[in-house]
Structure formats: C-alpha cells, structure tokens
Design an enzyme around this catalytic site. Structure first.
Site, short mmCIF file in Angstrom:
data_model
loop_
_atom_site.label_atom_id
_atom_site.label_comp_id
_atom_site.label_asym_id
_atom_site.label_seq_id
_atom_site.Cartn_x
_atom_site.Cartn_y
_atom_site.Cartn_z
N CYS A 1 0.78 -1.06 -0.10
CA CYS A 1 0.08 0.11 0.15
C CYS A 1 1.04 1.18 0.12
O CYS A 1 2.04 1.43 0.82
CB CYS A 1 -0.95 0.07 1.24
N CYS B 1 -1.90 -0.62 9.05
CA CYS B 1 -1.47 -1.97 8.80
C CYS B 1 -0.22 -2.06 9.21
O CYS B 1 0.69 -1.62 8.35
CB CYS B 1 -1.61 -2.43 7.18
N GLN C 1 -17.72 -10.48 13.96
CA GLN C 1 -16.54 -10.51 13.59
C GLN C 1 -16.26 -10.02 12.03
O GLN C 1 -17.24 -9.90 11.54
CB GLN C 1 -16.16 -11.98 13.41
N TYR D 1 -19.67 -14.30 26.99
CA TYR D 1 -19.23 -13.14 25.97
C TYR D 1 -19.68 -13.73 24.66
O TYR D 1 -19.01 -13.79 23.74
CB TYR D 1 -17.82 -13.23 25.93
N CYS E 1 -8.67 -12.49 21.54
CA CYS E 1 -8.04 -11.58 20.83
C CYS E 1 -6.79 -10.86 21.16
O CYS E 1 -6.30 -9.86 20.93
CB CYS E 1 -8.97 -10.38 20.25
N1 SAH Z 1 -18.36 -14.64 20.82
C1 SAH Z 1 -18.74 -13.42 20.14
C2 SAH Z 1 -18.45 -12.14 20.59
C3 SAH Z 1 -17.10 -11.88 21.23
S1 SAH Z 1 -16.54 -10.17 21.38
C4 SAH Z 1 -18.45 -13.46 18.61
O1 SAH Z 1 -17.59 -14.31 18.25
O2 SAH Z 1 -18.94 -12.90 17.82
C5 SAH Z 1 -16.80 -10.25 23.12
C6 SAH Z 1 -18.12 -9.99 23.63
O3 SAH Z 1 -18.09 -9.66 25.06
C7 SAH Z 1 -18.81 -8.58 23.28
O4 SAH Z 1 -19.97 -8.93 22.55
C8 SAH Z 1 -18.90 -7.84 24.60
O5 SAH Z 1 -20.21 -6.98 24.60
C9 SAH Z 1 -19.17 -8.61 25.57
N2 SAH Z 1 -18.44 -8.45 26.87
C10 SAH Z 1 -17.66 -7.32 27.19
N3 SAH Z 1 -17.62 -7.50 28.65
C11 SAH Z 1 -18.37 -8.49 28.92
C12 SAH Z 1 -18.90 -9.02 30.36
N4 SAH Z 1 -18.05 -8.52 31.47
N5 SAH Z 1 -19.65 -10.17 30.22
C13 SAH Z 1 -20.30 -10.56 29.29
N6 SAH Z 1 -20.01 -10.06 27.96
C14 SAH Z 1 -19.18 -8.99 28.03
#
Ligand code: SAH
Length: 456
Positions: free
Chosen positions: A71, A80, A285, A314, A410
C-alpha cells in the site's frame, strides 16, 4: 544512549503490538515497521531505563521477509503495521508472539502455539470499515484513517483491507459533504458535524449498511446523500443507510440514537449456513471467511457429541452459541450488551434453533448465579474482549468443572494470564491455535483448549 542519536541495529524478533526488536549494548530497542532480519539505521526517539524506541532512517540490509508495494500509504497510515512483511512471515511472527506470551506471562515453560491458521483472503477481508472524516492538506473535507499513534487524518481513496465498495461510498459521502458545505467534527473543540463513516458488509448475502455519525441531530439535504450513495455501483446491495447521532465528546464509534435514512435498520448475513441479523451497534467479527474457520476450530476443539450442555460466555449476537447448538443437547449464551442479547434471541428464532437460551448480564455476575441454580456445563466457550475474563468469571467456570474450556482470545497476553489462572484451578492447557483474523496488522486471535485434569 540519548534521543536523537543514530544507531545501527539488527531486528531479531517482533513484539506484541508489532514493533521489531533489536539490541544495542544489550538493551532492547523497539522499532516500528521492521522485519526479523532487517539491519536498519535508526534514530532513537525515546530512551527509558530498561529499553529504548527508535524510528527507521534507512534499511541498510533488508530482511528476506520484507515485501514492497502492499500500500502506498503503509508508512503514513496507522492501519496496517505488518504491511511491509510477507504473509508467511506475518503468520510465523504471530505464532511466535503467542508462544512468547504463553511462556513468559503464563509460565507455560516449553509450550508452543501451533502454526497460525492463514486467512483464506489475506487482503480486502474486512467487512467493517470505519473512516474518520476531517480535512486534507488543502482544507477540503476528506475521509481516511489516522496516522500511527495519533488522530491526524491520512486521507485515503482506497484501502486494501476493505472491499472497494467501502471506498466508493466514502468518496460519495466526501463529495456530498464538500458540495453541501457541511462541517466536519473537530475532536479538540468538539465542534463540527460529520464525524465518521461506518460501512458494514454482509459477505454471505451481499447486503450492505452505511452509517454516517454526526455531532448533532439532523443533516441538511439528507435525501441527496441517500441519492448519491444509492447511485454508486458496487457488488453489494445497499440495504440500509443510517444517520447516527453521536453528540458526546468520547471515542466511541457510535452514539446511542439512529435514524434510518433509507431501507432497514439492520442487514442479514449468513455464516456457516446460519442467518444472522446485524445492527449497527452489534459486535460482529470483521473477517467473515476466517470467522467460519475460527468457529469451526473452536467446535473441533470442543469435540461435541450432541449430548453436552454448553455455556458460551461473552456470546455477542450468539454466533458461537448457535454454531454449537447443532452439536449439543443444550446451549446457553451470556452477554453484557442488551441489544446483542435481543439479536441473539432473534437469530436463534430465525434459524429455528430451539435448544439455545440467552442471558443478559456480565459473565462475572451471571456465571456464579448459574452455579447457584445447579448449572453444570460439559463444555464452556469463553470469548472475552481484549482485557480478558474477570477472575470471578474464571473462578466460577472452574467451579462448574466442565470437562473442556475452549477459550477464544483476541489478546495473547490476557489469554496467557487467564489460561495460567485456569491451570491453577485444575485445568491443563492442551492446545493453542492462532488464527489470522487480521492480516497485515499485528492483531492476533487464538483458540485454546483447556481440559479438566481428572477427566484425562
Ligand atoms: N463470541 C462473540 C462475541 C465476542 S466479542 C463473537 O464471536 O461474535 C466479546 C463480547 O463480550 C462482546 O459482545 C462484548 O459486548 C461482550 N462483553 C464484554 N464484557 C463482558 C462481560 N463482562 N460479560 C459478558 N460479556 C461481555
């Protein structure tokens, strides 16, 4: 060593965050935009007691892992920071960073992460692009990204991380703002109207959503913006144009209120044969083909037989929960954002999944309550944000004593910390597989399997 001094250094490794690391007189020096094997002339920018930082003046001997031409903006734009590295090297570096974190932070001596799963498409993979709006050098409105470590706008007409459609809509918005003499937001003064352009693409259905965030309540001649956006020819069907009111002086991507300017308030995507409804505020994602592989890797690690009770902490809009539902007796998702839980329930209904239920609340408060009510999952999925899981959540999971914990992360540092905590609570770290969700950047996703020791 003093700031401003010029030195020559050979880069030996790459650290979390993406800087190359070399040594001068035994002291670690961090240099952005370098590769393992580069010999570089650098200028020291900061010197601390234990380490120093530098910037490249010139590459004296380039590493064989370098590549050119990804790029034209890669040295000015902060997007990036691995653009200068060949893709195979990016994968190798990510594996090394995860292994280092597990060994140094987690104390898993001798443990190695497995080879990083390559992304099916290592460029133009992002289904979500967020372009801050600002002014270019001539004072005209422009959109782009920020320079590394700053909020200085680097105007862009295209970005190789996203689909061309996103850049075309950005151009249409920028033209509209210039023609209508609409002001752009200034973070310093909290004045000006147009803040950011947010584009979301659903690869499975080819639907798209465009959101303009504004520091105000209305946009003059919004119908002309709709017209301009809809007349852009792309491979996507623009289903939703949203004005998002974001009047607070914070860095959040979106404000709370949306107004639909055209179409629907959400778009639909398909992933792994399931349909998901995605609204502007939901977490989704950003790399669709690699997400499918990541979730399938997580499912492979769980090796569900169809009889299990599964807990997905989560869970976001219920993606992993619903992927697992077909392979388990019963699945429960827990998530802190109420809108995401509404989406998750809707997604279960849309896919006619009847063995999934969702609870809104924090993992650290809900998991202990689940113990009280006698919940005893066989498998727990954890997919926390970058800061990792709260200790209370991990303790509750260990107390529930599932046979397997599949931890999707992540951030290798918090994965290492949390895996070490679980290792002290009766679990053995068996496998860690990095999956490249974010090619050309230093971001690293991984999937880990922990097994309860008495069940081996
Ligand atoms: N498993 C999902 C989301 C992962 S991202 C996927 O793959 O799409 C992490 C997620 O955790 C987000 O949706 C965020 O809102 C949530 N989160 C953040 N802190 C949290 C907590 N203390 N308890 C429960 N969920 C939480």
């Amino acid at each position: 060593m003093l700031p401003g001094e010029k030195k020559t250094v050979t880069i030996e490794s790459v650290a979390v965050g993406g800087d190359g690391v070399g040594r001068i007189d035994g002291m670690a020096v961090f240099v952005p935009q370098t590769c393992r094997g580069d010999m570089a002339e650098i200028e020291l920018t900061r010197v601390k007691s234990g380490c120093a930082y530098g910037r490249v003046v010139q590459i004296v001997t380039p590493s064989p892992h370098r590549r050119e031409g990804f790029c034209p903006q890669s040295t000015t734009c902060g997007g990036c920071n691995f653009a200068h590295m060949q893709y195979a090297e990016q994968l190798a570096v990510k594996r090394q960073i995860v292994t280092d974190a597990l060994q140094r932070i987690g104390g898993f001596t001798g443990f190695e992460a497995e080879p990083t799963l390559a992304a099916p498409r290592p460029e133009r993979y992002r289904n979500k692009m967020v372009f801050p709006l600002g002014k270019d050098a001539k004072g005209r409105i422009a959109g782009g990204f920020y320079a590394p470590g700053s909020h200085r706008l680097v105007p862009l007409t295209d970005c190789r991380q996203g689909d061309r459609a996103a850049a075309l809509w950005l151009a249409a918005v920028v033209d509209f703002l210039n023609e209508q003499h609409i002001s752009v937001y200034d973070e310093g003064t909290h004045r000006g109207l147009a803040r950011r352009l947010f584009v979301r693409l659903a690869e499975g259905t080819r639907e798209a959503m465009v959101v303009l965030t504004i520091n105000g309540k209305s946009l003059k001649n919004a119908h002309l913006l709709v017209q301009a956006l809809r007349s852009v020819q792309t491979d996507y069907q623009l289903k939703s144009i949203i004005l998002n009111m974001h009047t607070e002086a914070n860095n959040l991507l979106l404000g709370k209120t949306n107004r639909v300017l055209f179409g629907t308030d959400r778009i639909e995507d398909t992933l792994g044969g399931l349909r998901f409804s995605v609204s502007p505020h939901s977490f989704y994602q950003i790399n669709a083909p690699q997400t499918e592989r990541l979730y399938n890797t997580a499912l492979d690690l769980a090796a569900l037989s169809g009889q299990e009770s599964v807990l997905d902490l989560y869970c976001g809009i219920g993606t992993i929960t619903l992927f697992a539902a077909a392979h388990a007796a019963q699945v429960t998702g827990v998530e802190i954002v109420p809108q995401a839980i509404c989406d998750a329930r809707e997604n279960a209904k849309q896919n006619q999944i009847q063995n999934a239920s969702f609870i809104c609340g924090s993992a650290e408060s809900i998991a202990p309550q689940l113990i009280e009510s006698g919940t005893a999952p066989d498998v727990v999925f954890l997919d926390p944000p970058r800061k990792g899981a709260e200790k209370a959540a991990l303790d509750a999971v260990a107390h529930m004593a599932p046979q397997k914990i599949v931890y999707i992360s992540c951030n290798p540092a918090t994965l290492a910390r949390d895996a070490a905590h679980l290792a002290r609570s009766g679990y053995r770290l068996c496998r860690v597989i990095p999956a490249d969700m974010f090619p050309n950047t230093s971001h690293i996703e991984s999937c880990a399997l922990l097994q309860r020791i008495e069940h081996e």
